[in-house]
Design a protein around this motif. Structure first.
Motif, PDB file in Angstrom:
ATOM      1  N   ALA A 105       0.977  -1.192  -0.009  1.00 11.72           N
ATOM      2  CA  ALA A 105       0.020   0.044  -0.005  1.00 11.72           C
ATOM      3  C   ALA A 105       0.728   1.370   0.025  1.00 11.72           C
ATOM      4  N   GLU A 106       2.021   1.278   0.767  1.00 11.66           N
ATOM      5  CA  GLU A 106       2.821   2.435   0.780  1.00 11.66           C
ATOM      6  C   GLU A 106       3.445   2.742  -0.310  1.00 11.66           C
ATOM      7  N   ALA A 107       4.050   1.577  -1.049  1.00 10.86           N
ATOM      8  CA  ALA A 107       4.644   1.916  -2.242  1.00 10.86           C
ATOM      9  C   ALA A 107       3.668   2.290  -3.435  1.00 10.86           C
ATOM     10  N   ALA A 108       2.470   1.726  -3.450  1.00  9.76           N
ATOM     11  CA  ALA A 108       1.503   2.399  -4.604  1.00  9.76           C
ATOM     12  C   ALA A 108       0.899   3.510  -4.254  1.00  9.76           C
ATOM     13  N   VAL A 109       0.667   3.970  -3.139  1.00 10.69           N
ATOM     14  CA  VAL A 109      -0.214   5.085  -2.638  1.00 10.69           C
ATOM     15  C   VAL A 109       0.847   6.387  -2.611  1.00 10.69           C
ATOM     16  N   ALA A 110       1.830   6.114  -1.892  1.00 13.87           N
ATOM     17  CA  ALA A 110       2.901   7.524  -1.565  1.00 13.87           C
ATOM     18  C   ALA A 110       4.318   6.850  -1.891  1.00 13.87           C
ATOM     19  N   PRO A 111       4.662   6.473  -3.240  1.00 14.33           N
ATOM     20  CA  PRO A 111       6.121   6.156  -3.581  1.00 14.33           C
ATOM     21  C   PRO A 111       7.164   7.448  -3.338  1.00 14.33           C
ATOM     22  N   ASP A 112       8.015   6.954  -2.544  1.00 10.35           N
ATOM     23  CA  ASP A 112       9.248   7.851  -2.051  1.00 10.35           C
ATOM     24  C   ASP A 112      10.240   8.043  -3.662  1.00 10.35           C
ATOM     25  N   LEU A 113       9.649   8.787  -4.306  1.00 13.87           N
ATOM     26  CA  LEU A 113      10.513   8.964  -5.601  1.00 13.87           C
ATOM     27  C   LEU A 113      11.474  10.180  -5.693  1.00 13.87           C
ATOM     28  N   HIS A 177       1.133   9.605 -11.637  1.00 15.34           N
ATOM     29  CA  HIS A 177       0.770   8.845 -10.586  1.00 15.34           C
ATOM     30  C   HIS A 177      -0.335   9.377 -10.060  1.00 15.34           C
ATOM     31  N   ALA A 178      -0.504  10.565  -9.480  1.00  9.41           N
ATOM     32  CA  ALA A 178      -1.561  11.181  -8.849  1.00  9.41           C
ATOM     33  C   ALA A 178      -2.885  11.318  -9.619  1.00  9.41           C
ATOM     34  N   GLU A 179      -2.500  11.879 -10.914  1.00 12.64           N
ATOM     35  CA  GLU A 179      -3.919  12.177 -11.655  1.00 12.64           C
ATOM     36  C   GLU A 179      -4.537  10.908 -12.666  1.00 12.64           C
ATOM     37  N   ARG A 180      -3.556  10.076 -12.809  1.00 16.76           N
ATOM     38  CA  ARG A 180      -3.998   8.750 -13.546  1.00 16.76           C
ATOM     39  C   ARG A 180      -4.066   7.674 -12.814  1.00 16.76           C
ATOM     40  N   PHE A 181      -3.014   7.119 -12.117  1.00 11.20           N
ATOM     41  CA  PHE A 181      -2.746   5.699 -11.239  1.00 11.20           C
ATOM     42  C   PHE A 181      -3.766   5.981 -10.075  1.00 11.20           C
ATOM     43  N   LEU A 182      -3.598   7.195  -9.256  1.00 10.65           N
ATOM     44  CA  LEU A 182      -4.321   7.162  -7.971  1.00 10.65           C
ATOM     45  C   LEU A 182      -5.703   7.197  -8.246  1.00 10.65           C
ATOM     46  N   ALA A 183      -6.157   8.094  -9.465  1.00  7.75           N
ATOM     47  CA  ALA A 183      -7.492   8.599  -9.481  1.00  7.75           C
ATOM     48  C   ALA A 183      -8.416   7.304 -10.242  1.00  7.75           C
ATOM     49  N   ALA A 202      -7.409  -4.439   8.393  1.00 14.78           N
ATOM     50  CA  ALA A 202      -6.096  -4.243   7.903  1.00 14.78           C
ATOM     51  C   ALA A 202      -5.773  -3.466   6.515  1.00 14.78           C
ATOM     52  N   VAL A 203      -6.852  -3.356   5.763  1.00 10.40           N
ATOM     53  CA  VAL A 203      -6.877  -2.647   4.508  1.00 10.40           C
ATOM     54  C   VAL A 203      -7.300  -1.206   4.824  1.00 10.40           C
ATOM     55  N   ARG A 204      -7.998  -1.066   5.614  1.00  8.37           N
ATOM     56  CA  ARG A 204      -8.557   0.498   6.122  1.00  8.37           C
ATOM     57  C   ARG A 204      -7.240   1.217   6.863  1.00  8.37           C
ATOM     58  N   ALA A 205      -6.332   0.364   7.372  1.00  5.99           N
ATOM     59  CA  ALA A 205      -5.156   0.869   8.261  1.00  5.99           C
ATOM     60  C   ALA A 205      -4.054   1.408   7.526  1.00  5.99           C
ATOM     61  N   THR A 206      -4.174   0.862   6.056  1.00  3.62           N
ATOM     62  CA  THR A 206      -2.887   1.348   5.204  1.00  3.62           C
ATOM     63  C   THR A 206      -3.599   2.644   4.349  1.00  3.62           C
ATOM     64  N   PRO A 207      -2.522   2.935   3.690  1.00  2.00           N
ATOM     65  CA  PRO A 207      -2.851   4.162   2.995  1.00  2.00           C
ATOM     66  C   PRO A 207      -3.922   3.735   1.824  1.00  2.00           C
ATOM     67  N   LEU A 208      -4.354   2.543   1.399  1.00  2.00           N
ATOM     68  CA  LEU A 208      -5.159   2.201   0.619  1.00  2.00           C
ATOM     69  C   LEU A 208      -6.686   2.550   1.158  1.00  2.00           C
ATOM     70  N   GLY A 209      -6.597   2.726   2.307  1.00  2.00           N
ATOM     71  CA  GLY A 209      -7.932   3.045   2.969  1.00  2.00           C
ATOM     72  C   GLY A 209      -8.241   4.681   2.738  1.00  2.00           C
ATOM     73  N   ALA A 210      -7.482   5.326   2.461  1.00  2.00           N
ATOM     74  CA  ALA A 210      -7.820   6.632   2.102  1.00  2.00           C
ATOM     75  C   ALA A 210      -7.331   7.354   0.883  1.00  2.00           C
ATOM     76  N   LEU A 211      -7.781   6.474  -0.253  1.00  2.00           N
ATOM     77  CA  LEU A 211      -7.491   6.979  -1.598  1.00  2.00           C
ATOM     78  C   LEU A 211      -8.411   8.265  -2.150  1.00  2.00           C
ATOM     79  N   PRO A 212      -7.751   9.092  -3.064  1.00  2.00           N
ATOM     80  CA  PRO A 212      -8.527  10.200  -3.540  1.00  2.00           C
ATOM     81  C   PRO A 212      -9.667   9.468  -4.259  1.00  2.00           C
ATOM     82  N   PRO A 213     -10.724  10.538  -4.570  1.00  2.00           N
ATOM     83  CA  PRO A 213     -11.937  10.072  -5.371  1.00  2.00           C
ATOM     84  C   PRO A 213     -11.525   9.791  -6.775  1.00  2.00           C
TER      85      PRO A 213
END
Length: 414
Positions: A105-113, A177-183, A202-213
């Motif tokens: 979830a961390e890699a997918a939602v908030a990659p440290d690039l 990533h922000a405008e197309r992948f996460l969206a 467990a899913v709700r506790a990860t960044p996947l539980g707070a994706l943008p619209p």
């Protein structure tokens, strides 16, 4: 025995699928998003594939990248990009399932690039592209899409071109990533001993539980009903070389029931010793040893292809036999024994995948609607569709393929 598959719509952004099997000692996760190569920004082809590499390698939880972390636990991790998807999957011991989910979830939602990480992965991708370009079997598969979908996003080279990749910046990747992948809408699949009520917290506790619209990534123009190109039925064969011959045509989209007959047709024209093509090309004529056929469906169209490895001097005869067989199937259809074998083979390929957790998550990723809409996918329903395919259905499918048939050879004649 495994429990029935359960589907939970966490919100409009994420659908969670749980395929519980208490016999398993491993847990396999797969995160699939509806963003793929067809959604790459214009002039920035290859970003989806580059992002796939970065999601596997950027640091997570203050340590190594996702793939290294998962492999260090004794698990396995991989990713892939297609025309309309990007997915990452990881298999691990069930006791490590929650922390692996956190890393994923961390890699997918908030990659440290960073620029250094981007530059390093860009070089890896360029080497991958060079390797693929040097392999005619890879080049011919790529040519199927550019041939059947010219000037359309489905025809884009998934990995992009070296020229396009050279201009990609950190800002480009982060914006995409922000405008197309996460969206895009996401599908998270779990195959393991856990039940849905255990994995949802467990899913709700990860960044996947707070994706943008969720938004729908732009697909570009719809596929034109006819191809604006001249079919090349008489290819130029390379001189004195082993080459790859492909017969291909547009096929039914992912949600069409016509795809069942096209899959059975692929079995009849594929490389199994029980197929008609094997009997004709290998046993009777001794023209080819390595070949296979496949059907792939996408949102509004699909592809059907048969690939044959052959010496150039035998190429024309191989093409003639393959086209004759396809024409025979379009004319009178298969016999009952051949049809029954092809239906059974197509079904068993699904059963084999369902019995391997890592293949199972990929099977679900390919078939379950990320919106949670439409009839729920099930292996039993797919098997029933295949069982219902008649000789006339195959005849009609062969006629469609023959009517839109394109022929490609790689390497091309110099």
């Amino acid at each position: 025995m495994s429990s029935p598959m359960t589907v939970h719509q966490l919100d409009d952004r994420l659908t969670v699928v749980c395929d519980t099997d208490p016999r398993l000692r491993t847990t396999t996760w797969c995160l699939r998003t509806g963003f793929g190569a067809r959604h790459d920004p214009v002039g920035k082809g290859g970003i989806a594939h580059l992002l796939e590499h970065l999601l596997m390698s950027v640091p997570v939880d203050g340590g190594p990248g996702l793939s290294e972390r998962v492999e260090a636990t004794g698990g396995s991790c991989n990713a892939m990009t297609g025309p309309d998807f990007l997915l990452v999957h990881a298999r691990t011991r069930s006791e490590d399932a929650h922390r692996v989910l956190g890393w994923l979830a961390e890699a997918a939602v908030a990659p440290d690039l960073t620029k250094d990480r981007l530059d390093a992965e860009r070089e890896v991708v360029l080497r991958e592209l060079a390797t693929a370009a040097a392999d005619p079997s890879d080049a011919v598969r790529e040519a199927v899409y550019t041939e059947l979908f010219p000037e359309h996003p489905l025809g884009r080279v998934v990995g992009g071109t070296p020229e396009e990749l050279a201009g990609v910046t950190v800002a480009d990747v982060l914006d995409t990533h922000a405008e197309r992948f996460l969206a895009s809408r996401h599908l998270l699949i779990c195959v393991g001993p856990q039940a849905m009520d255990e994995i949802l917290p467990a899913v709700r506790a990860t960044p996947l539980g707070a994706l943008p619209p969720a938004r729908t990534a732009p697909d570009g123009p719809r596929v034109a009903p006819s191809l604006p190109v001249v079919r090349r039925d008489r290819p130029a064969w390379p001189r004195d070389e082993f080459c790859w011959l492909v017969l291909c045509a547009r096929a039914a989209p992912r949600d069409s029931e016509l795809r069942a007959a096209e899959k059975v047709l692929a079995q009849l024209m594929g490389g199994s010793p029980a197929s008609l093509a094997y009997q004709r090309l290998r046993n009777e004529r001794g023209l080819a040893y390595l070949f296979h056929a496949q059907q792939r469906g996408y949102a509004e169209s699909g592809v059907w292809y048969m690939i044959v490895g052959v010496e150039a001097e035998r190429g024309p005869a191989t093409l003639e036999v393959a086209r004759e067989l396809l024409a025979e199937l379009a004319g009178r259809g298969p016999g009952e024994a051949a049809l029954d074998a092809a239906r059974t083979q197509a079904g068993m390929s699904l059963v084999f995948a369902a019995e391997q957790p890592q293949d199972r998550v990929l099977q679900l990723a390919a078939h379950v609607a990320p919106t949670g809409e439409g009839p729920p996918w099930s292996l039993e329903r797919e098997l029933e569709l295949l069982h219902q395919v008649t000789a006339r259905d195959v005849r009609d499918a062969a006629a469609r393929m023959l009517d839109g048939l394109h022929v490609i050879v790689r390497p091309e004649a110099s």
